[in-house]
Scaffold this motif. Structure first.
Motif, PDB file in Angstrom:
ATOM      1  N   MET A  36       0.839  -1.168   0.000  1.00  0.00           N
ATOM      2  CA  MET A  36       0.000   0.000   0.000  1.00  0.00           C
ATOM      3  C   MET A  36       0.893   1.243   0.000  1.00  0.00           C
ATOM      4  N   VAL A  37       0.508   2.239  -0.765  1.00  0.00           N
ATOM      5  CA  VAL A  37       1.248   3.490  -0.867  1.00  0.00           C
ATOM      6  C   VAL A  37       0.310   4.641  -0.519  1.00  0.00           C
ATOM      7  N   GLU A  38       0.752   5.489   0.411  1.00  0.00           N
ATOM      8  CA  GLU A  38       0.009   6.692   0.774  1.00  0.00           C
ATOM      9  C   GLU A  38       0.944   7.876   0.577  1.00  0.00           C
ATOM     10  N   SER A  39       0.375   9.012   0.230  1.00  0.00           N
ATOM     11  CA  SER A  39       1.206  10.202   0.113  1.00  0.00           C
ATOM     12  C   SER A  39       0.526  11.385   0.780  1.00  0.00           C
ATOM     13  N   PHE A  40       1.355  12.258   1.316  1.00  0.00           N
ATOM     14  CA  PHE A  40       0.894  13.454   2.006  1.00  0.00           C
ATOM     15  C   PHE A  40       1.763  14.611   1.541  1.00  0.00           C
ATOM     16  N   PHE A  41       1.140  15.707   1.137  1.00  0.00           N
ATOM     17  CA  PHE A  41       1.896  16.859   0.663  1.00  0.00           C
ATOM     18  C   PHE A  41       1.683  18.042   1.593  1.00  0.00           C
ATOM     19  N   ARG A  88       4.539   7.106   1.972  1.00  0.00           N
ATOM     20  CA  ARG A  88       4.670   6.013   2.928  1.00  0.00           C
ATOM     21  C   ARG A  88       4.277   4.711   2.245  1.00  0.00           C
ATOM     22  N   ILE A  89       5.170   3.741   2.319  1.00  0.00           N
ATOM     23  CA  ILE A  89       4.914   2.418   1.748  1.00  0.00           C
ATOM     24  C   ILE A  89       4.715   1.443   2.893  1.00  0.00           C
ATOM     25  N   GLU A  90       3.708   0.592   2.764  1.00  0.00           N
ATOM     26  CA  GLU A  90       3.437  -0.416   3.774  1.00  0.00           C
ATOM     27  C   GLU A  90       3.422  -1.789   3.124  1.00  0.00           C
ATOM     28  N   GLY A  91       4.115  -2.741   3.754  1.00  0.00           N
ATOM     29  CA  GLY A  91       4.154  -4.111   3.239  1.00  0.00           C
ATOM     30  C   GLY A  91       5.254  -4.286   2.218  1.00  0.00           C
ATOM     31  N   ARG A  92       4.934  -4.978   1.152  1.00  0.00           N
ATOM     32  CA  ARG A  92       5.909  -5.264   0.108  1.00  0.00           C
ATOM     33  C   ARG A  92       6.095  -4.051  -0.803  1.00  0.00           C
ATOM     34  N   ASP A  96       7.357  -3.586  -4.060  1.00  0.00           N
ATOM     35  CA  ASP A  96       7.742  -4.312  -5.260  1.00  0.00           C
ATOM     36  C   ASP A  96       6.895  -3.816  -6.436  1.00  0.00           C
ATOM     37  N   TYR A  97       6.920  -4.535  -7.529  1.00  0.00           N
ATOM     38  CA  TYR A  97       6.246  -4.064  -8.737  1.00  0.00           C
ATOM     39  C   TYR A  97       4.744  -3.832  -8.535  1.00  0.00           C
ATOM     40  N   SER A  98       4.140  -4.500  -7.591  1.00  0.00           N
ATOM     41  CA  SER A  98       2.703  -4.311  -7.356  1.00  0.00           C
ATOM     42  C   SER A  98       2.395  -2.881  -6.901  1.00  0.00           C
ATOM     43  N   CYS A  99       3.388  -2.155  -6.422  1.00  0.00           N
ATOM     44  CA  CYS A  99       3.219  -0.764  -5.971  1.00  0.00           C
ATOM     45  C   CYS A  99       3.489   0.250  -7.079  1.00  0.00           C
ATOM     46  N   HIS A 100       3.959  -0.202  -8.213  1.00  0.00           N
ATOM     47  CA  HIS A 100       4.450   0.705  -9.253  1.00  0.00           C
ATOM     48  C   HIS A 100       3.454   1.815  -9.613  1.00  0.00           C
ATOM     49  N   ASP A 123      10.203  12.866   1.170  1.00  0.00           N
ATOM     50  CA  ASP A 123      10.572  11.845   2.153  1.00  0.00           C
ATOM     51  C   ASP A 123       9.839  10.565   1.780  1.00  0.00           C
ATOM     52  N   VAL A 124      10.588   9.476   1.656  1.00  0.00           N
ATOM     53  CA  VAL A 124       9.980   8.172   1.413  1.00  0.00           C
ATOM     54  C   VAL A 124      10.105   7.398   2.723  1.00  0.00           C
ATOM     55  N   ASP A 125       8.968   7.171   3.372  1.00  0.00           N
ATOM     56  CA  ASP A 125       8.920   6.511   4.675  1.00  0.00           C
ATOM     57  C   ASP A 125       8.903   4.997   4.466  1.00  0.00           C
ATOM     58  N   LEU A 126       9.990   4.362   4.882  1.00  0.00           N
ATOM     59  CA  LEU A 126      10.131   2.915   4.709  1.00  0.00           C
ATOM     60  C   LEU A 126       9.892   2.144   6.007  1.00  0.00           C
ATOM     61  N   SER A 127       9.329   2.802   7.014  1.00  0.00           N
ATOM     62  CA  SER A 127       9.170   2.176   8.333  1.00  0.00           C
ATOM     63  C   SER A 127       8.284   0.942   8.320  1.00  0.00           C
ATOM     64  N   ARG A 128       7.378   0.854   7.392  1.00  0.00           N
ATOM     65  CA  ARG A 128       6.433  -0.274   7.359  1.00  0.00           C
ATOM     66  C   ARG A 128       6.704  -1.239   6.200  1.00  0.00           C
ATOM     67  N   VAL A 129       7.860  -1.096   5.570  1.00  0.00           N
ATOM     68  CA  VAL A 129       8.214  -1.975   4.448  1.00  0.00           C
ATOM     69  C   VAL A 129       8.717  -3.306   4.995  1.00  0.00           C
ATOM     70  N   THR A 130       8.134  -4.394   4.484  1.00  0.00           N
ATOM     71  CA  THR A 130       8.549  -5.734   4.909  1.00  0.00           C
ATOM     72  C   THR A 130       9.410  -6.431   3.868  1.00  0.00           C
ATOM     73  N   TYR A 131       9.421  -5.898   2.643  1.00  0.00           N
ATOM     74  CA  TYR A 131      10.156  -6.526   1.542  1.00  0.00           C
ATOM     75  C   TYR A 131      10.486  -5.442   0.525  1.00  0.00           C
ATOM     76  N   LEU A 132      11.681  -5.520  -0.040  1.00  0.00           N
ATOM     77  CA  LEU A 132      12.149  -4.527  -1.004  1.00  0.00           C
ATOM     78  C   LEU A 132      12.878  -5.283  -2.109  1.00  0.00           C
ATOM     79  N   ASP A 133      12.531  -5.031  -3.372  1.00  0.00           N
ATOM     80  CA  ASP A 133      13.219  -5.732  -4.454  1.00  0.00           C
ATOM     81  C   ASP A 133      13.731  -4.744  -5.497  1.00  0.00           C
ATOM     82  N   SER A 134      14.235  -5.271  -6.600  1.00  0.00           N
ATOM     83  CA  SER A 134      14.823  -4.418  -7.636  1.00  0.00           C
ATOM     84  C   SER A 134      13.794  -3.488  -8.273  1.00  0.00           C
TER      85      SER A 134
END
Length: 100
Positions: A1-6, A16-20, A22-26, A43-54
């Motif tokens: 899941m991706v949320e943004s705040f301006f 803010r990215i939550e979970g994986r 990966d390409y599903s967030c593109h 700012d890219v908040d990676l606090s809730r990222v469980t997986y990160l790929d290429s």
């Protein structure tokens, strides 16, 4: 899941990215910054990222290019140790400010 705040006052976009991350967030990740006008920093908040790929690394590069390339002001914040390891292996610490 991706949320943004301006924050219009500071010009800072927080993504803010939550979970994986990966390409599903593109699509949602790209929409988070392409539809925002007046961004001076990001700012890219990676606090809730469980997986990160290429794919995630490619999306971060896309964000960097879109926001000014070498002149971009992007911070990868609240990254966990596993994410920091991946980012350092890819030499992203040379392109982005990375904080825990």
């Amino acid at each position: 899941m991706v949320e943004s705040f301006f924050n219009k006052k500071s010009g800072c976009l927080t993504i803010r990215i939550e979970g994986r991350f990966d390409y599903s967030c593109h699509k949602t990740f790209k929409e988070a910054f392409m539809n925002t006008v007046g961004v001076t920093s990001c700012d890219v908040d990676l606090s809730r990222v469980t997986y990160l790929d290429s794919s995630a690394l490619g999306m971060l590069l896309l964000l960097r290019d879109y926001t000014g390339g070498d002149k971009a002001n992007i911070r990868l914040i609240h990254a966990n140790d596993a994410a920091i390891d991946i980012l350092k292996i890819a030499n992203f610490h040379r392109l982005f400010v990375i904080t825990e």
